[in-house]
Design a protein around this motif. Structure first.
Motif, PDB file in Angstrom:
ATOM      1  N   GLY A  60       0.765  -1.237   0.000  1.00 52.47           N
ATOM      2  CA  GLY A  60       0.000   0.000   0.000  1.00 52.47           C
ATOM      3  C   GLY A  60       0.796   1.286   0.000  1.00 52.47           C
ATOM      4  N   THR A  61       2.131   1.205  -0.077  1.00 49.84           N
ATOM      5  CA  THR A  61       2.925   2.434  -0.101  1.00 49.84           C
ATOM      6  C   THR A  61       2.511   3.322  -1.265  1.00 49.84           C
ATOM      7  N   ALA A  62       2.390   2.725  -2.448  1.00 45.97           N
ATOM      8  CA  ALA A  62       2.048   3.513  -3.636  1.00 45.97           C
ATOM      9  C   ALA A  62       0.653   4.103  -3.536  1.00 45.97           C
ATOM     10  N   LEU A  63      -0.309   3.293  -3.037  1.00 41.52           N
ATOM     11  CA  LEU A  63      -1.683   3.769  -2.973  1.00 41.52           C
ATOM     12  C   LEU A  63      -1.799   5.062  -2.178  1.00 41.52           C
ATOM     13  N   PHE A  64      -1.031   5.174  -1.101  1.00 39.76           N
ATOM     14  CA  PHE A  64      -1.158   6.341  -0.236  1.00 39.76           C
ATOM     15  C   PHE A  64      -0.142   7.429  -0.564  1.00 39.76           C
TER      16      PHE A  64
ATOM     17  N   VAL B 258       8.653   3.407  -5.687  1.00 39.89           N
ATOM     18  CA  VAL B 258       9.105   2.009  -5.692  1.00 39.89           C
ATOM     19  C   VAL B 258      10.287   1.824  -4.745  1.00 39.89           C
ATOM     20  N   VAL B 259      11.178   2.803  -4.699  1.00 38.92           N
ATOM     21  CA  VAL B 259      12.314   2.719  -3.777  1.00 38.92           C
ATOM     22  C   VAL B 259      11.830   2.802  -2.338  1.00 38.92           C
ATOM     23  N   MET B 260      10.891   3.697  -2.059  1.00 38.60           N
ATOM     24  CA  MET B 260      10.351   3.803  -0.716  1.00 38.60           C
ATOM     25  C   MET B 260       9.663   2.504  -0.294  1.00 38.60           C
ATOM     26  N   SER B 261       8.963   1.862  -1.225  1.00 39.21           N
ATOM     27  CA  SER B 261       8.270   0.610  -0.924  1.00 39.21           C
ATOM     28  C   SER B 261       9.249  -0.492  -0.557  1.00 39.21           C
ATOM     29  N   VAL B 262      10.335  -0.581  -1.318  1.00 42.34           N
ATOM     30  CA  VAL B 262      11.317  -1.634  -1.068  1.00 42.34           C
ATOM     31  C   VAL B 262      12.008  -1.422   0.275  1.00 42.34           C
TER      32      VAL B 262
END
Length: 247
Positions: free
Chosen positions: A26-30, A49-53
């Motif tokens: 859900g990182t991208a969704l928010f 994408v980097v933040m999600s990883v």
């Protein structure tokens, strides 16, 4: 960079980190709900994408035992996803910022509606390797296109009779690997300019703090509380983003 720009950047980083720590996806969704207001679509997605990883690495440690106990189940989702990533990366160049915002808002609302209706949906107890692979492939495409790799796998896993930890043991490594590969594609395509790297350096510490907070909440929540919080966050953020686009 003005104060308003930095406030939106930090707010998106924190929101994405909290949700990733809380749910494993859900990182991208928010985060994109904030960042697409001030950044081009390709740049916003390349940062998220980097933040999600990075934020997802904390969650991997939490469910390391569940991952080791059933690696084959994870592989059924993950291997087809790797095939779908390049297709998603190619689609990114064809998607406008407005369209991406609408898609993200729709996913938020769909997530909320899905969890509201979850108890009335069928519960698939038998093994479904073909469907697992198809869901994984679609997640790879969405991951490459908009960093939304966890959307369909999350809906599918929620229909399985797996405990919260086992569900996360699929979603967390799935997202980390898919989005890690996506980030490599972005790097090869030259999306990580000096300005983008600077924005990531500002957002990363905030994302990590948010992810740590989300993990702490995850450990304290019961299943019903966890579901209610997801519903509230999805509907609220999706409705706000959709309303902005319609206005």
């Amino acid at each position: 960079m003005g104060i308003e720009f930095l406030a939106v950047l930090v707010a998106g980083a924190f929101a994405g980190g909290v949700v990733n720590g809380l749910a494993g996806f859900g990182t991208a969704l928010f985060a994109l709900g904030f960042w697409l207001q001030v950044l081009p679509a390709a740049q916003a997605v390349s940062i998220v994408v980097v933040m999600s990883v990075v934020s997802g690495l904390q969650g991997l440690w939490v469910v390391r035992g569940e991952i080791r106990s059933n690696p084959g189940r994870l592989a059924r989702f993950l291997l087809p996803a790797v095939v779908g990533i390049p297709l998603g990366v190619m689609l990114l160049s064809l998607v406008s910022a407005t369209m991406l915002k609408i898609v993200i808002a729709a996913f938020m609302l769909l997530y909320g509606g899905f969890f509201l209706a979850r108890r009335s949906l069928p519960c698939f107890e038998r093994s479904t390797p073909v469907l697992d692979s198809l869901i994984g492939f679609a997640g790879g495409v969405l991951g490459g296109a908009a960093s939304l790799s966890g959307a369909l796998p999350t809906m599918w896993c929620a229909m399985r009779p797996w405990p919260k930890g086992e569900t996360r043991a699929v979603l967390q490594p799935f997202n980390v690997v898919v989005l890690g590969i996506t980030a490599l594609f972005f790097l090869l395509n030259g999306l990580y300019t000096p300005q983008t790297v600077l924005l990531m350096a500002i957002a990363l510490p905030v994302t990590m703090i948010g992810a740590h907070l989300g993990l702490a909440i995850f450990h304290r929540l019961a299943d019903d509380q966890f579901r209610f919080l997801l519903i509230f966050l999805m509907f609220t953020s999706g409705a706000i983003l959709a309303l902005r686009e319609m206005l």
